[in-house]
Design a protein around this motif. Structure first.
Motif, PDB file in Angstrom:
ATOM      1  N   SER A  22      10.055  10.054  40.388  1.00 32.52           N
ATOM      2  CA  SER A  22       9.589  11.447  40.461  1.00 32.52           C
ATOM      3  C   SER A  22       8.333  11.643  39.628  1.00 32.52           C
ATOM      4  N   THR A  23       8.288  11.031  38.457  1.00 27.38           N
ATOM      5  CA  THR A  23       7.102  11.102  37.600  1.00 27.38           C
ATOM      6  C   THR A  23       5.901  10.508  38.314  1.00 27.38           C
ATOM      7  N   TRP A  24       6.088   9.352  38.940  1.00 25.57           N
ATOM      8  CA  TRP A  24       4.990   8.701  39.654  1.00 25.57           C
ATOM      9  C   TRP A  24       4.513   9.556  40.826  1.00 25.57           C
ATOM     10  N   ILE A  25       5.450  10.118  41.584  1.00 22.71           N
ATOM     11  CA  ILE A  25       5.079  10.958  42.731  1.00 22.71           C
ATOM     12  C   ILE A  25       4.217  12.128  42.260  1.00 22.71           C
ATOM     13  N   THR A  26       4.616  12.761  41.174  1.00 25.13           N
ATOM     14  CA  THR A  26       3.856  13.890  40.644  1.00 25.13           C
ATOM     15  C   THR A  26       2.502  13.449  40.098  1.00 25.13           C
ATOM     16  N   SER A  27       2.505  12.402  39.282  1.00 24.90           N
ATOM     17  CA  SER A  27       1.264  11.986  38.612  1.00 24.90           C
ATOM     18  C   SER A  27       0.247  11.349  39.553  1.00 24.90           C
ATOM     19  N   SER A  28       0.704  10.811  40.688  1.00 23.46           N
ATOM     20  CA  SER A  28      -0.213  10.128  41.600  1.00 23.46           C
ATOM     21  C   SER A  28      -0.622  10.984  42.803  1.00 23.46           C
ATOM     22  N   THR A  29      -0.208  12.242  42.803  1.00 21.04           N
ATOM     23  CA  THR A  29      -0.581  13.138  43.903  1.00 21.04           C
ATOM     24  C   THR A  29      -2.099  13.188  44.038  1.00 21.04           C
ATOM     25  N   GLY A  30      -2.572  12.976  45.257  1.00 20.88           N
ATOM     26  CA  GLY A  30      -4.005  13.039  45.530  1.00 20.88           C
ATOM     27  C   GLY A  30      -4.741  11.726  45.345  1.00 20.88           C
ATOM     28  N   VAL A  31      -4.100  10.735  44.707  1.00 16.83           N
ATOM     29  CA  VAL A  31      -4.775   9.449  44.510  1.00 16.83           C
ATOM     30  C   VAL A  31      -3.990   8.263  45.077  1.00 16.83           C
ATOM     31  N   ARG A  32      -2.711   8.420  45.278  1.00 21.74           N
ATOM     32  CA  ARG A  32      -1.900   7.288  45.759  1.00 21.74           C
ATOM     33  C   ARG A  32      -2.177   6.998  47.226  1.00 21.74           C
ATOM     34  N   ALA A  33      -1.925   5.752  47.609  1.00 19.88           N
ATOM     35  CA  ALA A  33      -2.112   5.315  48.990  1.00 19.88           C
ATOM     36  C   ALA A  33      -0.782   5.178  49.730  1.00 19.88           C
ATOM     37  N   ALA A  34       0.322   5.186  49.008  1.00 17.00           N
ATOM     38  CA  ALA A  34       1.632   5.087  49.649  1.00 17.00           C
ATOM     39  C   ALA A  34       1.854   6.320  50.506  1.00 17.00           C
ATOM     40  N   ARG A  35       2.424   6.103  51.704  1.00 17.05           N
ATOM     41  CA  ARG A  35       2.651   7.259  52.573  1.00 17.05           C
ATOM     42  C   ARG A  35       4.118   7.623  52.714  1.00 17.05           C
ATOM     43  N   ARG A  36       5.027   6.727  52.313  1.00 19.73           N
ATOM     44  CA  ARG A  36       6.455   7.039  52.381  1.00 19.73           C
ATOM     45  C   ARG A  36       7.211   6.094  51.474  1.00 19.73           C
ATOM     46  N   THR A  37       8.271   6.599  50.859  1.00 19.06           N
ATOM     47  CA  THR A  37       9.152   5.736  50.079  1.00 19.06           C
ATOM     48  C   THR A  37      10.598   6.098  50.393  1.00 19.06           C
ATOM     49  N   ARG A  38      11.432   5.092  50.392  1.00 14.16           N
ATOM     50  CA  ARG A  38      12.875   5.270  50.560  1.00 14.16           C
ATOM     51  C   ARG A  38      13.558   4.397  49.514  1.00 14.16           C
ATOM     52  N   VAL A  39      14.506   4.963  48.802  1.00 14.93           N
ATOM     53  CA  VAL A  39      15.283   4.183  47.839  1.00 14.93           C
ATOM     54  C   VAL A  39      16.682   4.051  48.419  1.00 14.93           C
ATOM     55  N   CYS A  40      17.146   2.813  48.505  1.00 12.04           N
ATOM     56  CA  CYS A  40      18.444   2.530  49.118  1.00 12.04           C
ATOM     57  C   CYS A  40      19.340   1.801  48.116  1.00 12.04           C
ATOM     58  N   ARG A  41      20.629   2.156  48.118  1.00 13.81           N
ATOM     59  CA  ARG A  41      21.606   1.456  47.279  1.00 13.81           C
ATOM     60  C   ARG A  41      22.512   0.611  48.161  1.00 13.81           C
ATOM     61  N   ASP A  42      22.769  -0.575  47.732  1.00 15.39           N
ATOM     62  CA  ASP A  42      23.643  -1.506  48.435  1.00 15.39           C
ATOM     63  C   ASP A  42      25.082  -0.973  48.368  1.00 15.39           C
ATOM     64  N   ARG A  43      25.702  -0.778  49.510  1.00 18.41           N
ATOM     65  CA  ARG A  43      27.078  -0.257  49.553  1.00 18.41           C
ATOM     66  C   ARG A  43      28.094  -1.247  48.989  1.00 18.41           C
ATOM     67  N   HIS A  44      27.732  -2.521  48.937  1.00 20.88           N
ATOM     68  CA  HIS A  44      28.673  -3.545  48.491  1.00 20.88           C
ATOM     69  C   HIS A  44      28.426  -3.993  47.054  1.00 20.88           C
ATOM     70  N   GLU A  45      27.337  -3.546  46.482  1.00 12.33           N
ATOM     71  CA  GLU A  45      27.007  -3.910  45.103  1.00 12.33           C
ATOM     72  C   GLU A  45      26.292  -2.720  44.473  1.00 12.33           C
TER      73      GLU A  45
END
Length: 98
Positions: A22-45
């Motif tokens: 969340s800090t990175w998303i806020t601080s990099s607004t207007g300068v970042r090149a990433a267009r989408r992020t997804r964070v996934c948790r392993d259901r088995h670990e």
């Protein structure tokens, strides 16, 4: 060509990792090149996570990695990982909405 980076990591401190993102998303607004992020948790670990980040190109991903905002968050993120993050760089060969 679309480029995807996977960040494969283990952590027992997911709330702290999420706050850093969340800090990175806020601080990099207007300068970042990433267009989408997804964070996934392993259901088995429950301590295993994979973040999927999409870019328009490999060059955009490299520029994004060199941002001071990205470097600062990565420096705080790596110690939260029990085995260090592993980065997997992927050139998308086929992409279809099903």
């Amino acid at each position: 060509m679309v480029f995807v980076q996977l960040i494969d990591y283990h952590t027992d401190r997911p709330e702290e990792v999420d706050r850093l993102l969340s800090t990175w998303i806020t601080s990099s607004t207007g300068v970042r090149a990433a267009r989408r992020t997804r964070v996934c948790r392993d259901r088995h670990e429950s301590t295993h996570y994979i973040e999927i980040i999409e870019f328009d190109s490999r060059e955009d991903a490299a520029a994004n990695s060199n941002l001071p905002e990205t470097r600062a968050v990565h420096a705080a993120f790596a110690p939260l990982c029990t085995d260090g993050p592993r980065f997997i760089d992927l050139d998308v060969q086929r992409d279809e909405r099903l």
